[in-house]
Enzyme design. Structure first.
Site, mmCIF file in Angstrom:
data_model
loop_
_atom_site.group_PDB
_atom_site.id
_atom_site.type_symbol
_atom_site.label_atom_id
_atom_site.label_comp_id
_atom_site.label_asym_id
_atom_site.label_seq_id
_atom_site.Cartn_x
_atom_site.Cartn_y
_atom_site.Cartn_z
ATOM 1 N N CYS A 15 34.374 42.216 28.129
ATOM 2 C CA CYS A 15 35.733 41.747 27.764
ATOM 3 C C CYS A 15 35.626 40.435 27.292
ATOM 4 C CB CYS A 15 36.849 41.828 29.005
ATOM 5 S SG CYS A 15 36.038 40.671 30.333
ATOM 6 N N ASN A 18 34.455 37.996 30.894
ATOM 7 C CA ASN A 18 33.728 38.783 31.998
ATOM 8 C C ASN A 18 34.298 38.165 33.119
ATOM 9 O OD1 ASN A 18 30.222 39.169 33.049
ATOM 10 N ND2 ASN A 18 31.666 40.430 33.193
ATOM 11 N N CYS A 20 37.845 39.308 34.678
ATOM 12 C CA CYS A 20 38.766 40.102 35.027
ATOM 13 C C CYS A 20 38.668 41.453 34.884
ATOM 14 C CB CYS A 20 40.086 39.707 34.322
ATOM 15 S SG CYS A 20 40.584 37.941 34.995
ATOM 16 N N ARG A 21 38.901 41.911 33.404
ATOM 17 C CA ARG A 21 38.802 43.270 33.094
ATOM 18 C C ARG A 21 37.356 44.098 33.116
ATOM 19 N NH1 ARG A 21 41.380 42.465 27.395
ATOM 20 N NH2 ARG A 21 40.312 40.748 27.866
ATOM 21 N N SER A 22 36.249 43.281 32.650
ATOM 22 C CA SER A 22 34.816 44.159 32.532
ATOM 23 C C SER A 22 34.315 43.814 34.113
ATOM 24 C CB SER A 22 33.912 43.572 31.578
ATOM 25 O OG SER A 22 33.718 42.083 31.731
ATOM 26 N N ASP A 133 44.732 41.637 28.487
ATOM 27 C CA ASP A 133 44.299 40.869 29.604
ATOM 28 C C ASP A 133 45.305 40.424 30.468
ATOM 29 O OD1 ASP A 133 43.127 38.487 30.280
ATOM 30 O OD2 ASP A 133 42.540 37.686 28.654
HETATM 31 P P1 4NP Z 1 38.960 38.879 30.812
HETATM 32 O O1 4NP Z 1 40.217 37.826 30.824
HETATM 33 O O2 4NP Z 1 38.591 38.682 29.417
HETATM 34 O O3 4NP Z 1 39.580 40.036 31.093
HETATM 35 O O4 4NP Z 1 37.771 38.294 31.890
HETATM 36 C C1 4NP Z 1 39.843 36.340 30.666
HETATM 37 C C2 4NP Z 1 39.420 35.507 31.758
HETATM 38 C C3 4NP Z 1 39.470 34.310 31.373
HETATM 39 C C4 4NP Z 1 40.091 33.680 30.283
HETATM 40 C C5 4NP Z 1 40.676 34.627 29.399
HETATM 41 C C6 4NP Z 1 40.702 35.909 29.832
HETATM 42 N N1 4NP Z 1 40.220 32.339 30.270
HETATM 43 O O5 4NP Z 1 40.739 31.683 29.207
HETATM 44 O O6 4NP Z 1 39.354 31.409 30.975
#
Ligand code: 4NP
Length: 163
Positions: A15, A18, A20-22, A133
């Protein structure tokens, strides 16, 4: 059973952060493999297209959702995908089209493009191909439902090739 001379197959969930989703897909898929007695057959990893959360634990909100559903993410640390991962993994499962674009951009000659797939395309109940997300919206339970359905179907798909 994996025979000693056979290397485990490797897959990677990807994602943006790395965070939340992955990590959720990573932990859920490992949990699923254990339930099916297949943890020695398939090696699971996750990474982000950004390096924003390098070395960090997944988001505490996604850790709570995983625990609620009977598995943990505390062994996972943020890392950034490299071209080596594309070479070595048989399948790279991305969460949305922006991840897809960023991963494919690592592979200038398009040698590994066939390995990169949107995880949600495995979800039999979905007409969408992207996993939203939850970082800003907080929809972690909804994302868990999508990720778990897609991973269940992905494992069934991969099991066909294990036989
Ligand atoms: P992920 O979500 O891509 O599912 O891990 C996010 C986690 C953190 C951020 C953005 C998306 N961030 O802006 O820090």
């Amino acid at each position: 059973m994996n025979s000693p001379d056979r290397k485990p197959r490797r897959i990677m969930f990807v994602c943006l952060g790395n965070h939340c989703r992955s990590p959720l897909a990573h932990g859920y898929f490992q949990h699923l493999l254990k339930r099916h007695g297949l943890e020695h057959e398939i090696e699971v990893e996750s990474s982000g297209t950004s390096g924003w959360h390098l070395g960090e634990l997944p988001d505490s909100r996604v850790c709570r959702v995983a625990e609620k559903h009977g598995f943990t993410l505390t062994h996972i640390r943020g890392q950034k995908i490299t071209i080596q991962d594309l070479k070595e993994c048989e399948l790279i499962l991305v969460m949305d089209r922006s991840n897809l674009r960023d991963v494919l951009a690592l592979d200038e000659q398009g040698r590994y493009a066939g390995k990169v797939k949107l995880l949600r395309t495995f979800d039999p109940e979905s007409v969408q191909d992207q996993i939203p997300d939850p970082y800003y919206t907080g929809i972690f339970e909804e994302v868990y439902m999508i990720v778990s359905r897609a991973c269940d179907a992905l494992l069934e798909d991969m099991k066909v090739q294990l036989n």
